[in-house]
Design a protein around this motif. Sequence first.
Motif, mmCIF file in Angstrom:
data_model
loop_
_atom_site.group_PDB
_atom_site.id
_atom_site.type_symbol
_atom_site.label_atom_id
_atom_site.label_comp_id
_atom_site.label_asym_id
_atom_site.label_seq_id
_atom_site.Cartn_x
_atom_site.Cartn_y
_atom_site.Cartn_z
ATOM 1 N N GLU A 1 39.306 43.417 35.402
ATOM 2 C CA GLU A 1 39.195 42.637 36.632
ATOM 3 C C GLU A 1 37.844 42.856 37.311
ATOM 4 O O GLU A 1 37.314 43.970 37.303
ATOM 5 C CB GLU A 1 40.287 43.104 37.591
ATOM 6 C CG GLU A 1 41.198 41.996 38.105
ATOM 7 C CD GLU A 1 42.196 42.564 39.103
ATOM 8 O OE1 GLU A 1 42.222 42.071 40.228
ATOM 9 O OE2 GLU A 1 42.905 43.510 38.720
ATOM 10 N N TYR A 2 37.311 41.825 37.918
ATOM 11 C CA TYR A 2 36.070 41.945 38.684
ATOM 12 C C TYR A 2 36.227 41.240 40.020
ATOM 13 O O TYR A 2 36.781 40.152 40.093
ATOM 14 C CB TYR A 2 34.887 41.320 37.931
ATOM 15 C CG TYR A 2 33.643 41.235 38.779
ATOM 16 C CD1 TYR A 2 32.770 42.310 38.880
ATOM 17 C CD2 TYR A 2 33.363 40.084 39.517
ATOM 18 C CE1 TYR A 2 31.648 42.250 39.685
ATOM 19 C CE2 TYR A 2 32.236 40.012 40.321
ATOM 20 C CZ TYR A 2 31.386 41.100 40.403
ATOM 21 O OH TYR A 2 30.284 41.037 41.202
ATOM 22 N N GLY B 1 39.494 48.131 36.853
ATOM 23 C CA GLY B 1 38.715 46.978 37.295
ATOM 24 C C GLY B 1 37.601 47.370 38.250
ATOM 25 O O GLY B 1 37.615 48.444 38.831
ATOM 26 N N HIS B 2 36.615 46.481 38.379
ATOM 27 C CA HIS B 2 35.626 46.638 39.445
ATOM 28 C C HIS B 2 36.188 45.887 40.647
ATOM 29 O O HIS B 2 35.831 44.744 40.919
ATOM 30 C CB HIS B 2 34.264 46.085 39.021
ATOM 31 C CG HIS B 2 33.217 46.318 40.072
ATOM 32 N ND1 HIS B 2 32.682 47.559 40.325
ATOM 33 C CD2 HIS B 2 32.649 45.479 40.962
ATOM 34 C CE1 HIS B 2 31.812 47.465 41.313
ATOM 35 N NE2 HIS B 2 31.776 46.213 41.722
ATOM 36 N N THR B 3 37.129 46.532 41.308
ATOM 37 C CA THR B 3 37.822 45.917 42.438
ATOM 38 C C THR B 3 37.779 46.884 43.614
ATOM 39 O O THR B 3 37.597 48.091 43.425
ATOM 40 C CB THR B 3 39.303 45.653 42.106
ATOM 41 O OG1 THR B 3 39.924 46.912 41.781
ATOM 42 C CG2 THR B 3 39.454 44.707 40.925
ATOM 43 N N ALA C 1 38.323 54.559 35.205
ATOM 44 C CA ALA C 1 37.052 54.121 34.640
ATOM 45 C C ALA C 1 37.174 52.732 34.015
ATOM 46 O O ALA C 1 38.223 52.391 33.455
ATOM 47 C CB ALA C 1 36.587 55.120 33.598
ATOM 48 N N VAL C 2 36.112 51.953 34.133
ATOM 49 C CA VAL C 2 36.102 50.603 33.553
ATOM 50 C C VAL C 2 36.348 50.687 32.042
ATOM 51 O O VAL C 2 37.038 49.850 31.465
ATOM 52 C CB VAL C 2 34.763 49.891 33.865
ATOM 53 C CG1 VAL C 2 34.649 48.557 33.153
ATOM 54 C CG2 VAL C 2 34.627 49.695 35.369
ATOM 55 N N LYS D 1 29.679 44.116 32.876
ATOM 56 C CA LYS D 1 30.438 45.228 32.307
ATOM 57 C C LYS D 1 31.939 44.904 32.293
ATOM 58 O O LYS D 1 32.626 45.122 31.286
ATOM 59 C CB LYS D 1 30.180 46.494 33.136
ATOM 60 C CG LYS D 1 30.604 47.776 32.443
ATOM 61 C CD LYS D 1 30.081 48.964 33.227
ATOM 62 C CE LYS D 1 30.657 50.270 32.727
ATOM 63 N NZ LYS D 1 30.284 51.397 33.593
ATOM 64 N N ALA D 2 32.430 44.361 33.411
ATOM 65 C CA ALA D 2 33.855 44.023 33.514
ATOM 66 C C ALA D 2 34.222 42.948 32.494
ATOM 67 O O ALA D 2 35.276 43.007 31.856
ATOM 68 C CB ALA D 2 34.183 43.550 34.926
#
Length: 175
Positions: free
Chosen positions: A84-85, A139-141, A133-134, A77-78
């Motif tokens: 960012e992931y 980011g998924h951080t 939200a992504v 998804k990121a």
Amino acid sequence: LSRNLDKNGKPYQRFRTPPPCGTYAGYDYHRRQALEDPCDPCRQAMSLHWQIQRLKRGDIINALRNKNSHHIQQKRKAAMMNTEYEKFNDADMFERWGYLCHICEIEVDITIPQRDEKGNYNLQALHRDHVVAVTRGGGHTLENVRPAHAGCNIRKSSSEWTDELKEKLAKLAQG
Ligand SMILES: [Zn+2]
Ligand SMILES: [Zn+2]
């Protein structure tokens, strides 16, 4: 779900008389029933409560350390959104943010299953909420993912945003 309503949508009336200050119940009373900022002794009691919970929940947290099934999905998804992931697990998230829902600031009981026996989503269960939200570039951080109740997360991502919630999220986004 709102912090001053109980699960039946009635005003939160857990306490007939205010519990003594300097207790976990006192904290809950201030926040949810009297709708006021908790006093210092109650804040301290809450902090102690969480220190004890962390010790008690060691086993659950260790089990969560090994659960990483959602990493691949989040990474994809990121990449798609060009954000960012970072790889982390629930235990890392609790270490960083504690166990309070970052939206309503009430404890998330991580032992509550995502769905009940009938297969309905449990609104009190843990959600990993992306503060930004992504789909909006978040980011998924570890910085951007925080514990929340499923119900609070759903409320946040729906159109029912309250001014209070917007304000809080704006503050969070500024760091
Ligand atoms: Zn108090
Ligand atoms: Zn919540």
